[in-house]
Design a protein around this motif. Structure first.
Motif, PDB file in Angstrom:
ATOM      1  N   VAL A  80      16.946   0.475  25.100  1.00  0.00           N
ATOM      2  CA  VAL A  80      16.927  -0.849  25.705  1.00  0.00           C
ATOM      3  C   VAL A  80      16.196  -1.873  24.846  1.00  0.00           C
ATOM      4  O   VAL A  80      16.666  -2.997  24.646  1.00  0.00           O
ATOM      5  N   SER A  81      15.048  -1.491  24.284  1.00  0.00           N
ATOM      6  CA  SER A  81      14.232  -2.451  23.534  1.00  0.00           C
ATOM      7  C   SER A  81      13.999  -2.044  22.090  1.00  0.00           C
ATOM      8  O   SER A  81      13.144  -2.635  21.429  1.00  0.00           O
ATOM      9  N   ALA A  82      14.730  -1.066  21.577  1.00  0.00           N
ATOM     10  CA  ALA A  82      14.447  -0.511  20.253  1.00  0.00           C
ATOM     11  C   ALA A  82      15.647  -0.634  19.325  1.00  0.00           C
ATOM     12  O   ALA A  82      16.786  -0.316  19.706  1.00  0.00           O
ATOM     13  N   TYR A  83      15.370  -1.055  18.085  1.00  0.00           N
ATOM     14  CA  TYR A  83      16.396  -1.307  17.079  1.00  0.00           C
ATOM     15  C   TYR A  83      15.925  -0.719  15.754  1.00  0.00           C
ATOM     16  O   TYR A  83      14.808  -0.992  15.313  1.00  0.00           O
ATOM     17  N   ALA A  84      16.777   0.070  15.126  1.00  0.00           N
ATOM     18  CA  ALA A  84      16.378   0.742  13.898  1.00  0.00           C
ATOM     19  C   ALA A  84      17.350   0.440  12.771  1.00  0.00           C
ATOM     20  O   ALA A  84      18.560   0.305  12.976  1.00  0.00           O
ATOM     21  N   HIS A  93      14.740   5.751  13.502  1.00  0.00           N
ATOM     22  CA  HIS A  93      14.342   5.734  14.899  1.00  0.00           C
ATOM     23  C   HIS A  93      12.887   6.183  15.042  1.00  0.00           C
ATOM     24  O   HIS A  93      12.373   6.917  14.197  1.00  0.00           O
ATOM     25  N   SER A  94      12.259   5.765  16.114  1.00  0.00           N
ATOM     26  CA  SER A  94      10.931   6.280  16.431  1.00  0.00           C
ATOM     27  C   SER A  94      11.092   7.678  17.013  1.00  0.00           C
ATOM     28  O   SER A  94      11.545   7.857  18.144  1.00  0.00           O
ATOM     29  N   LEU A  95      10.735   8.700  16.240  1.00  0.00           N
ATOM     30  CA  LEU A  95      10.901  10.081  16.705  1.00  0.00           C
ATOM     31  C   LEU A  95      10.018  10.356  17.910  1.00  0.00           C
ATOM     32  O   LEU A  95      10.397  11.111  18.815  1.00  0.00           O
ATOM     33  N   ALA A 116       0.816  -1.218   0.000  1.00  0.00           N
ATOM     34  CA  ALA A 116       0.000   0.000   0.000  1.00  0.00           C
ATOM     35  C   ALA A 116       0.850   1.269   0.000  1.00  0.00           C
ATOM     36  O   ALA A 116       0.322   2.362  -0.199  1.00  0.00           O
ATOM     37  N   GLY A 117       2.162   1.120   0.230  1.00  0.00           N
ATOM     38  CA  GLY A 117       3.041   2.282   0.178  1.00  0.00           C
ATOM     39  C   GLY A 117       3.778   2.594   1.460  1.00  0.00           C
ATOM     40  O   GLY A 117       4.529   3.575   1.525  1.00  0.00           O
ATOM     41  N   TYR A 118       3.597   1.781   2.501  1.00  0.00           N
ATOM     42  CA  TYR A 118       4.291   2.048   3.757  1.00  0.00           C
ATOM     43  C   TYR A 118       5.746   1.583   3.691  1.00  0.00           C
ATOM     44  O   TYR A 118       6.028   0.421   3.385  1.00  0.00           O
ATOM     45  N   SER A 119       6.653   2.501   4.006  1.00  0.00           N
ATOM     46  CA  SER A 119       8.074   2.177   4.033  1.00  0.00           C
ATOM     47  C   SER A 119       8.648   2.303   5.436  1.00  0.00           C
ATOM     48  O   SER A 119       9.823   1.982   5.662  1.00  0.00           O
ATOM     49  N   ASN A 120       7.855   2.775   6.394  1.00  0.00           N
ATOM     50  CA  ASN A 120       8.319   2.954   7.771  1.00  0.00           C
ATOM     51  C   ASN A 120       7.431   2.105   8.674  1.00  0.00           C
ATOM     52  O   ASN A 120       6.324   2.504   9.032  1.00  0.00           O
ATOM     53  N   ILE A 121       7.917   0.912   9.020  1.00  0.00           N
ATOM     54  CA  ILE A 121       7.113  -0.072   9.746  1.00  0.00           C
ATOM     55  C   ILE A 121       7.913  -0.629  10.916  1.00  0.00           C
ATOM     56  O   ILE A 121       9.073  -1.025  10.767  1.00  0.00           O
ATOM     57  N   ASN A 122       7.285  -0.656  12.083  1.00  0.00           N
ATOM     58  CA  ASN A 122       7.852  -1.293  13.265  1.00  0.00           C
ATOM     59  C   ASN A 122       7.125  -2.608  13.531  1.00  0.00           C
ATOM     60  O   ASN A 122       5.907  -2.713  13.338  1.00  0.00           O
ATOM     61  N   HIS A 159      11.882  -5.112  20.718  1.00  0.00           N
ATOM     62  CA  HIS A 159      12.146  -6.469  21.201  1.00  0.00           C
ATOM     63  C   HIS A 159      12.085  -6.459  22.725  1.00  0.00           C
ATOM     64  O   HIS A 159      12.979  -5.967  23.391  1.00  0.00           O
ATOM     65  N   TYR A 160      10.989  -6.989  23.286  1.00  0.00           N
ATOM     66  CA  TYR A 160      10.723  -6.894  24.713  1.00  0.00           C
ATOM     67  C   TYR A 160      10.734  -8.267  25.375  1.00  0.00           C
ATOM     68  O   TYR A 160      10.259  -9.244  24.788  1.00  0.00           O
TER      69      TYR A 160
END
Length: 393
Positions: A243-247, A252-254, A160-166, A198-199
């Protein structure tokens, strides 16, 4: 010391889920019949109006840095409802071009609308609550989607066009092995998201799992899973920054970075929290809205305030700041503490000295960065900054 205004974000809470998961301690409520979508959207915008008026000194003239729809399952609201919320926000606050707008969504087909319509509504980033790609583990977690549902939904969003996905993943699941934890990460990587959360599964109070604990891996096994999964994500190009975030590719999640750097955020919706800085008054307050959706809607119908506020006194600010900032792998500049807390760095000198003496914080005098040892004992490090427990040299 004068406070310097940090970025201002907006958090929007949608409190309903199809089903409450046994591990979840968030303010979420199982859907019972048709959702009051129209009334809730009206209530959200009225809530925002009250906050803008009540905290004019902290909000006026400030553009939004990011928007985050959390829950619950926000994607239970169709794209037209999300569009109406974002349109209403845009009429009240400045939205810069390209602003990050995240929508949490579950992979089940009954829990989201068409992704191209969410994109047109203004949602620029999706966060999928996958948790695992093992159907037996998903069943133990009370999830109502399958691994194939998740894979299909993620591909549909990309098409659908999403390029930024967590993708949200959990490890140390009931009876999970190291190989199974690694397989979850491997399957997530193969879907080419830009971000992974990753939790470790933990037993939170007032949850079904807390009252009836499932058989979980021991502490050493959980640590081995974390280390091995981190290594696999690193090899695949996902840099750990929290701690739990990887980009990947610095995506990064702004929104979350603003939390971790003691930024400001309006919080609207049942159970939503906020933090606001009034530079002229030198004050910081936290807001909290009533948790029950029915109470929230009733207050909106009566045109009553939907929550409470609590000042963050100077003595509490070091702990509040460190509770988030020390989660960041790169830490923060010491001057950020000064700017966002409105306090001289001498206020935390003893605590920093104590942490450095124990090897918990690096020796860099200009930055506050937890060492590898400090990250293993992060709660103890943060505890040094509690107002009733000053650090000792």
């Amino acid at each position: 010391m004068s406070i310097i205004a940090p970025p201002l974000s907006l958090y929007i809470h949608i409190p309903w889920c199809v089903k409450k998961c046994p591990y979840c301690d968030f303010n979420s409520h199982a859907q019972n019949g048709e959702l009051p979508v129209q009334a809730y959207v009206d209530a959200l915008l009225a809530d925002l109006d009250r906050d803008i008026e009540s905290f004019a000194g902290a909000v006026a003239g400030r553009p939004l840095h990011s928007i985050f729809f959390g829950g619950g399952t926000p994607s239970l609201f169709a794209p037209d409802a999300i569009a109406r919320i974002l349109d209403g926000v845009g009429l009240r606050l400045a939205l810069p071009d390209g602003i990050e707008v995240t929508l949490e969504t579950n992979p089940g087909t009954v829990e989201h609308g068409r992704f191209d319509q969410y994109l047109r509504a203004g949602v620029s980033r999706l966060s999928f609550g996958v948790q695992s790609f093992d159907d037996s583990k998903l069943a133990r977690l009370g999830r109502i989607h399958s691994a194939s549902d998740a894979e299909r939904a993620i591909r549909d969003a990309q098409d659908a066009g999403y390029s930024n996905i967590n993708l949200d993943l959990m490890y140390a699941l009931p009876e999970q092995t190291l190989a199974q934890a690694l397989d979850d990460v491997e399957r997530a990587i193969s879907l080419e998201p830009t971000h992974l959360s990753h939790y470790q599964l933990t037993l939170e109070p007032n949850t079904l799992f807390a009252s009836r604990p499932p058989p979980l891996p021991d502490e050493d096994s959980a640590w081995d899973m974390q280390d091995a999964c981190q290594e696999r994500m690193s090899v695949a190009g996902f840099a750990q920054y929290e701690v739990s975030a990887y980009a990947k590719d610095s995506r990064h999640s702004l929104h979350n970075l603003n939390y971790w750097q003691f930024g400001d955020y309006l919080g609207i919706g049942a159970g939503a929290h906020g933090k606001l800085t009034d530079v002229d008054r030198g004050t910081i307050v936290r807001t909290a809205k009533v948790k029950l959706p029915r109470s929230y809607l009733e207050r909106a119908a009566r045109d009553e305030p939907a929550g409470t506020l609590n000042p963050v006194d100077a003595a509490e600010r070091p702990f509040e700041f460190m509770m988030n900032a020390l989660r960041l792998n790169a830490g923060v500049d010491l001057r950020l503490f000064v700017e966002r807390c409105g306090m001289d760095s001498s206020a935390i000198a003893d605590a920093l000295r104590s942490a450095r003496k124990r090897g918990w914080i690096s020796d860099d005098p200009e930055r506050i960065v937890a060492t590898e040892l400090g990250r293993r004992f992060l709660n103890d490090v943060i505890g040094l900054f509690l107002p009733d427990r000053p650090g000792k040299a």
